[in-house]
Structures are given as C-alpha cells and as structure tokens.
Design an enzyme around this catalytic site. Structure first.
Site, PDB file in Angstrom:
ATOM      1  N   ASP A   5      27.545  40.653  54.571  1.00 49.98           N
ATOM      2  CA  ASP A   5      28.698  39.811  54.253  1.00 49.98           C
ATOM      3  C   ASP A   5      30.013  40.573  54.384  1.00 49.98           C
ATOM      4  OD1 ASP A   5      27.218  37.510  53.759  1.00 49.98           O
ATOM      5  OD2 ASP A   5      26.875  38.033  51.665  1.00 49.98           O
ATOM      6  N   GLY A   6      30.005  41.871  54.074  1.00 54.22           N
ATOM      7  CA  GLY A   6      31.219  42.665  54.221  1.00 54.22           C
ATOM      8  C   GLY A   6      31.685  42.726  55.660  1.00 54.22           C
ATOM      9  N   ASN A  54      37.058  35.144  50.910  1.00 57.72           N
ATOM     10  CA  ASN A  54      36.398  34.924  49.628  1.00 57.72           C
ATOM     11  C   ASN A  54      37.379  34.741  48.476  1.00 57.72           C
ATOM     12  OD1 ASN A  54      33.750  34.861  50.393  1.00 57.72           O
ATOM     13  ND2 ASN A  54      33.221  36.904  49.650  1.00 57.72           N
ATOM     14  N   GLU A  55      38.147  35.798  48.196  1.00 59.51           N
ATOM     15  CA  GLU A  55      38.981  35.744  47.007  1.00 59.51           C
ATOM     16  C   GLU A  55      40.131  36.733  47.067  1.00 59.51           C
ATOM     17  OE1 GLU A  55      36.488  38.783  47.040  1.00 59.51           O
ATOM     18  OE2 GLU A  55      35.392  37.128  46.078  1.00 59.51           O
ATOM     19  N   HIS A  68      42.314  48.393  32.343  1.00 60.71           N
ATOM     20  CA  HIS A  68      42.968  48.089  31.074  1.00 60.71           C
ATOM     21  C   HIS A  68      43.450  46.645  31.104  1.00 60.71           C
ATOM     22  CE1 HIS A  68      47.110  48.221  32.734  1.00 60.71           C
ATOM     23  NE2 HIS A  68      46.643  49.186  33.507  1.00 60.71           N
ATOM     24  N   ASP A 110      41.637  41.405  31.935  1.00 58.04           N
ATOM     25  CA  ASP A 110      41.473  42.486  32.913  1.00 58.04           C
ATOM     26  C   ASP A 110      41.933  42.069  34.301  1.00 58.04           C
ATOM     27  OD1 ASP A 110      40.433  43.993  30.908  1.00 58.04           O
ATOM     28  OD2 ASP A 110      38.497  44.384  31.856  1.00 58.04           O
ATOM     29  N   SER A 122      30.025  35.863  39.574  1.00 54.55           N
ATOM     30  CA  SER A 122      29.647  36.911  38.626  1.00 54.55           C
ATOM     31  C   SER A 122      30.513  36.883  37.373  1.00 54.55           C
ATOM     32  CB  SER A 122      29.763  38.283  39.293  1.00 54.55           C
ATOM     33  OG  SER A 122      28.904  38.376  40.408  1.00 54.55           O
ATOM     34  N   GLN A 146      38.716  44.428  50.287  1.00 55.58           N
ATOM     35  CA  GLN A 146      38.877  45.266  51.475  1.00 55.58           C
ATOM     36  C   GLN A 146      40.329  45.643  51.746  1.00 55.58           C
ATOM     37  OE1 GLN A 146      36.889  43.136  54.646  1.00 55.58           O
ATOM     38  NE2 GLN A 146      34.854  43.662  53.878  1.00 55.58           N
TER      39      GLN A 146
END
Length: 292
Positions: free
Chosen positions: A73-74, A147-148, A158, A177, A193, A247
């Site tokens: 997928d990458g 994707n995102e 943090h 986060d 996820s 990426q």
C-alpha cells in the site's frame, strides 16, 4: 466494454527479491503479448534490463494508459499521488503486507491481469485531499494525500491545542495528540486504528478523527467532501506538523494555518471484474465472516 490498453507502465520500489522477480516476470510477459511497456528506471536497473523504455512516475503518467504498481500500500500511495495528475488507470500487484489497495495476488497476477487487459475490469475514482500550510500574503506549502492528512506534534509526543473551522465556521476546539482527516480510501487505514468509521469508497465524504482527545465527549465527525477544513493554532505551534499519507511532512510555524480540502486530482483505480469491497474488508481486516 471498457477500453483496452496499449502502453503499460510498471511502477515500484522493490525491497525484496520476490518483488524484483515479479517486476521482471511482468515486463517480459507484457512484451511477449505485444504491449508497449515503460518501466520505472530504477527497477529496470535493478533487474538488468538494458534495452527497455524507462522513465519516472511523471513520464509513465504522460505516456502510459495503465500503470501496474508492484508492491504494498505504501508503494501504491506514493505512486498514486503523482499518477493522479494524469489520465491513466492504476492497478496493483500485492508484494507488501496488507495490500488493501493492491488487488492482484502475485501467485495469480498474470491471469487476473490478462482479463483486465482484455477490458474486463471495474472502474473506480478515488478523490484526494489537498493540504495547504499558509500565512496571509505568503505562498502556501502544498501536498496531497490519498489516505489522510494528519496533524501531530513534531519529534516528541505531547498534547496540542487547536481549533477546527469547517467552511470558515467554528466547529470545535480540541486538546489532543492530533487529528486525522481521512478520505473514504483512508478510512480503513490510520483512521480506523484511531476508532474512526469505515466509509465506503463511493461516498463523497471526509472523516475527522481525534487522536487521544483529553475529553470524554469527543467523537469522529463525518462531513461533505465539498467542505473545507481550517486548523488554527495558538502562538506556540512551532513544533506542529501535518503529514500526508505518512510520507510527506509539512512543518507548521507560528502564525500559520492549515487548510484541507478536496483536491481536483483523482485516482483512476481499477479492479478485477470480481472485486468486492466487502470481501476485501473480510479478507484483509478479518471483518465479520459470513454465517450462512
């Protein structure tokens, strides 16, 4: 009947001998079938092709009418961000781990690809997101994502503070986060996820998924893909970043906003005729099995 193809591009960044073997097998098979083939120049060098027509992603996008991406997928995400600028269809042979976007099984790829080359395939258009990091009066830094787009702190994890505006209207503020802004394509990746919903690929929607929010009431939000999203920050945002498909990274400086919107580009993804999205969810993500 779908259109047949004349010039085939072979794309990949192989790390393993098995992937190189797939590239080499595919090249010679396509040539034996009489197709014009342009192959990624680094791949051609790695497998020792001396007389092959070679090029980068831009040349493949301009010259080929089908690109076959060999890898995971990458590899597909990296190639798709460039190939989406051109009138070219894209299909993948899985030589990675999950292979959610690369449909073809390497053990049966030539049979499946033969049917695709005969015009037996399904068309699907996947939209991209465009992220701009900008300050008034200055040229923005821009990247795209299949994707995102993810807002996150820089080198050290943090909690960060930001406000979200949708279509220039205040929507919510958050201490968390970060924030994942995903397409339907990306809804089965990082967003999933983090507890985000699965969006079927035909939806014109974007999902915003908080990352570890410091509240009990924060929930993912699904909005129209026609909406624009603006992220605003306090003055202490020097270590914030946005990443595209994990990426491309765009750093954020004090006084800058981030604007995310639907890109004008689209990925012309194709699948074998028997492709079933829900079967892919089941086989790749071990989603609910059929009971009867």
């Amino acid at each position: 009947m779908n259109k047949k193809f004349k010039c085939i591009g072979i794309v990949g960044h192989p790390r393993h001998p098995e992937a190189l073997a797939t590239h080499e097998m595919l090249y010679h098979w396509l040539k034996s079938k009489g197709y014009s083939v342009i192959i990624d120049r680094q791949v051609a060098k790695d497998i020792g092709l001396k007389d092959a027509q070679t090029g980068g992603l831009t040349e493949i996008g301009k010259q080929a009418d089908l690109a076959v991406v060999v890898g995971g997928d990458g590899n597909m995400l990296g190639a798709a961000r460039v190939l989406s600028r051109y009138d070219i269809k894209v299909i993948g042979i899985n030589r990675g781990n999950l292979g959610f976007l690369t449909d073809l099984d390497p053990d049966n790829a030539l049979q499946q690809l033969s049917e695709v080359l005969d015009g037996e395939y399904r068309n699907e258009h996947r939209f991209l997101l465009e992220a701009q990091v900008r300050r008034n009066g200055q040229k923005p830094r821009i990247s795209t994502a299949i994707n995102e787009v993810v807002l996150h702190p820089g080198k050290v994890a943090h909690m960060i503070e930001f406000e979200v505006y949708i279509d220039e209207r205040f929507a919510f503020s958050q201490r968390s986060d970060g924030l994942i802004i995903a397409t339907p394509t990306g809804s089965t990746a990082y967003s999933l996820s983090a507890g985000g919903p699965i969006l079927t690929p035909n939806l014109d929607a974007i999902v915003l998924v908080p990352m570890f929010p410091h509240t009990l009431s924060s929930r993912p939000l699904v909005i129209s893909s026609e909406s624009s999203i603006r992220l605003k920050f306090s003055q202490n945002s020097n270590d914030y970043e946005v990443s595209c498909d994990s990426q491309i990274v765009l750093p954020i400086q004090d006084g800058e906003d981030v604007i995310i919107s639907r890109s004008k580009q689209k990925l012309n993804l194709i699948h074998p005729q028997d492709y079933n999205y829900f079967n892919t969810l089941s086989t790749k993500l071990s989603w609910s099995k059929k009971m009867f």
